[in-house]
Design a protein around this motif. Structure first.
Motif, short mmCIF file in Angstrom:
data_model
loop_
_atom_site.label_atom_id
_atom_site.label_comp_id
_atom_site.label_asym_id
_atom_site.label_seq_id
_atom_site.Cartn_x
_atom_site.Cartn_y
_atom_site.Cartn_z
N ALA A 159 0.83 -1.01 0.01
CA ALA A 159 -0.04 0.08 -0.03
C ALA A 159 0.90 1.15 -0.14
O ALA A 159 0.52 2.18 -0.72
CB ALA A 159 -0.93 0.07 1.15
N SER A 163 0.68 3.91 -3.01
CA SER A 163 0.53 5.32 -2.55
C SER A 163 1.57 6.33 -3.27
O SER A 163 1.14 7.45 -3.77
CB SER A 163 0.16 5.55 -1.13
OG SER A 163 1.51 5.36 -0.66
N ASP A 164 2.64 5.84 -3.24
CA ASP A 164 3.69 6.75 -3.85
C ASP A 164 3.57 6.87 -5.28
O ASP A 164 3.51 7.78 -5.99
CB ASP A 164 5.08 6.20 -3.45
CG ASP A 164 5.36 6.33 -2.08
OD1 ASP A 164 4.80 7.31 -1.44
OD2 ASP A 164 6.11 5.55 -1.57
N ARG A 167 0.08 8.80 -6.18
CA ARG A 167 0.12 10.16 -5.41
C ARG A 167 -1.17 10.33 -4.83
O ARG A 167 -1.70 11.61 -4.80
CB ARG A 167 0.35 11.29 -6.94
CG ARG A 167 1.67 11.01 -7.53
CD ARG A 167 2.82 11.54 -6.78
NE ARG A 167 4.00 11.28 -7.84
CZ ARG A 167 5.12 11.53 -7.39
NH1 ARG A 167 5.28 11.92 -6.24
NH2 ARG A 167 6.23 11.50 -8.38
N VAL A 168 -1.38 9.12 -4.06
CA VAL A 168 -2.13 9.73 -3.21
C VAL A 168 -2.15 9.27 -1.75
O VAL A 168 -0.73 8.71 -1.74
CB VAL A 168 -3.63 8.70 -3.57
CG1 VAL A 168 -4.43 9.27 -4.78
CG2 VAL A 168 -3.38 7.15 -3.60
N SER A 169 -2.80 9.45 -0.72
CA SER A 169 -2.54 9.19 0.79
C SER A 169 -2.44 7.40 1.00
O SER A 169 -3.23 6.68 0.39
CB SER A 169 -3.44 9.79 1.68
OG SER A 169 -4.69 9.07 1.76
N PHE A 170 -1.79 7.29 2.04
CA PHE A 170 -1.67 5.80 2.40
C PHE A 170 -3.06 5.27 2.87
O PHE A 170 -3.37 4.04 2.38
CB PHE A 170 -0.47 5.67 3.28
CG PHE A 170 -0.44 4.37 3.92
CD1 PHE A 170 -0.02 3.15 3.26
CD2 PHE A 170 -1.16 4.17 5.40
CE1 PHE A 170 -0.15 1.79 3.82
CE2 PHE A 170 -0.97 2.92 5.89
CZ PHE A 170 -0.79 1.66 5.23
N SER A 171 -3.61 5.98 3.58
CA SER A 171 -4.84 5.57 4.09
C SER A 171 -5.88 5.39 3.01
O SER A 171 -6.79 4.40 3.18
CB SER A 171 -5.25 6.61 5.26
OG SER A 171 -5.46 7.73 4.61
N GLU A 172 -5.94 6.13 1.95
CA GLU A 172 -6.97 6.11 0.82
C GLU A 172 -6.71 4.70 0.27
O GLU A 172 -7.46 4.02 -0.22
CB GLU A 172 -6.65 7.21 0.07
CG GLU A 172 -7.65 7.03 -1.09
CD GLU A 172 -7.71 8.41 -2.20
OE1 GLU A 172 -8.31 8.24 -3.20
OE2 GLU A 172 -7.10 9.31 -1.74
N VAL A 173 -5.40 4.46 0.01
CA VAL A 173 -5.30 3.27 -0.84
C VAL A 173 -5.42 1.93 0.21
O VAL A 173 -6.25 1.02 -0.36
CB VAL A 173 -3.56 3.11 -1.24
CG1 VAL A 173 -3.17 1.79 -1.57
CG2 VAL A 173 -3.41 4.02 -2.14
#
Length: 212
Positions: A159, A163-164, A167-173
């Motif tokens: 995750a 996320s990297d 380009r989204v947040s870790f919690s969203e993934v």
């Protein structure tokens, strides 16, 4: 008229007294007879320390429980740890913490390390047996939780990488697309990945025996 002449060298009585009862010195005190210390108490007989209590006999520490060397007893040894519920809870908590650490390591270096999986299992097994006792149920629970910790750590690492890339947040993934993360893990799973899961379980058993 003439008087008779006294015989010469007639012994004179000292002090002008006359002998009495055969004592040539009637003026001197009579020789002491009987106990020369008549005014003193008789010598003690029997126990010269009659007023003292008798010497103690038997155990001088009669009010205490006898120890291994005759003195005060040692403190009893603490009972052995054998709390099954506590051991299982500790194993679960240690597994969650180890999974997070393992996932952060995987996500940071973007690769898996066998020593990290071994460390996860050892930590879970050692903590569970140290606090809950090294009984078979606790050891088995630690082994199962270690497999889950290694698996969860791998998902966290995936995750973080995803996320990297997205380009989204870790919690969203991890929370919103958890099914996608698990699908990617299944597609890329190989022999080494399953071996790391087994290493975690084996290390948990070794850590539990080390703590016990």
């Amino acid at each position: 008229m003439s008087q008779p002449v006294q015989p010469p060298n007639q012994p004179q009585q000292p002090y002008g007294g006359q002998p009495a009862d055969g004592n040539p010195y009637p003026g001197a005190p009579a020789a002491p007879t009987g106990n020369p210390y008549g005014d003193q108490p008789p010598a003690p007989t029997g126990n010269p320390y009659g007023q003292q209590p008798p010497a103690p006999t038997g155990n001088p520490f009669g009010g205490q429980q006898p120890g291994p060397f005759g003195g005060a007893p040692f403190a009893p040894a603490p009972p052995a740890r054998n709390n099954l519920a506590l051991g299982v809870l500790v194993a679960l908590g240690a597994a969650v913490v180890a999974a997070v650490l393992y996932g952060v390591i995987l996500g940071s270096i973007e690769r898996e390390i066998g020593y990290a999986a071994v460390g996860v299992g050892f930590l879970v097994g050692f903590a569970a047996a140290k606090l809950g006792g090294a009984n078979p149920v606790t050891i088995a629970a630690a082994a199962v939780f270690s497999i889950g910790a290694v698996y969860l750590g791998q998902l966290i690492g995936y995750a973080m990488v995803m996320s990297d890339v997205a380009r989204v947040s870790f919690s969203e993934v991890f929370l919103d697309h958890f099914d996608t993360v698990t699908q990617v893990w299944k597609e890329e799973a190989d022999f080494m990945r399953y071996l790391f899961l087994a290493l975690g379980a084996v290390a948990a058993i070794g850590g539990a025996k080390k703590a016990g």
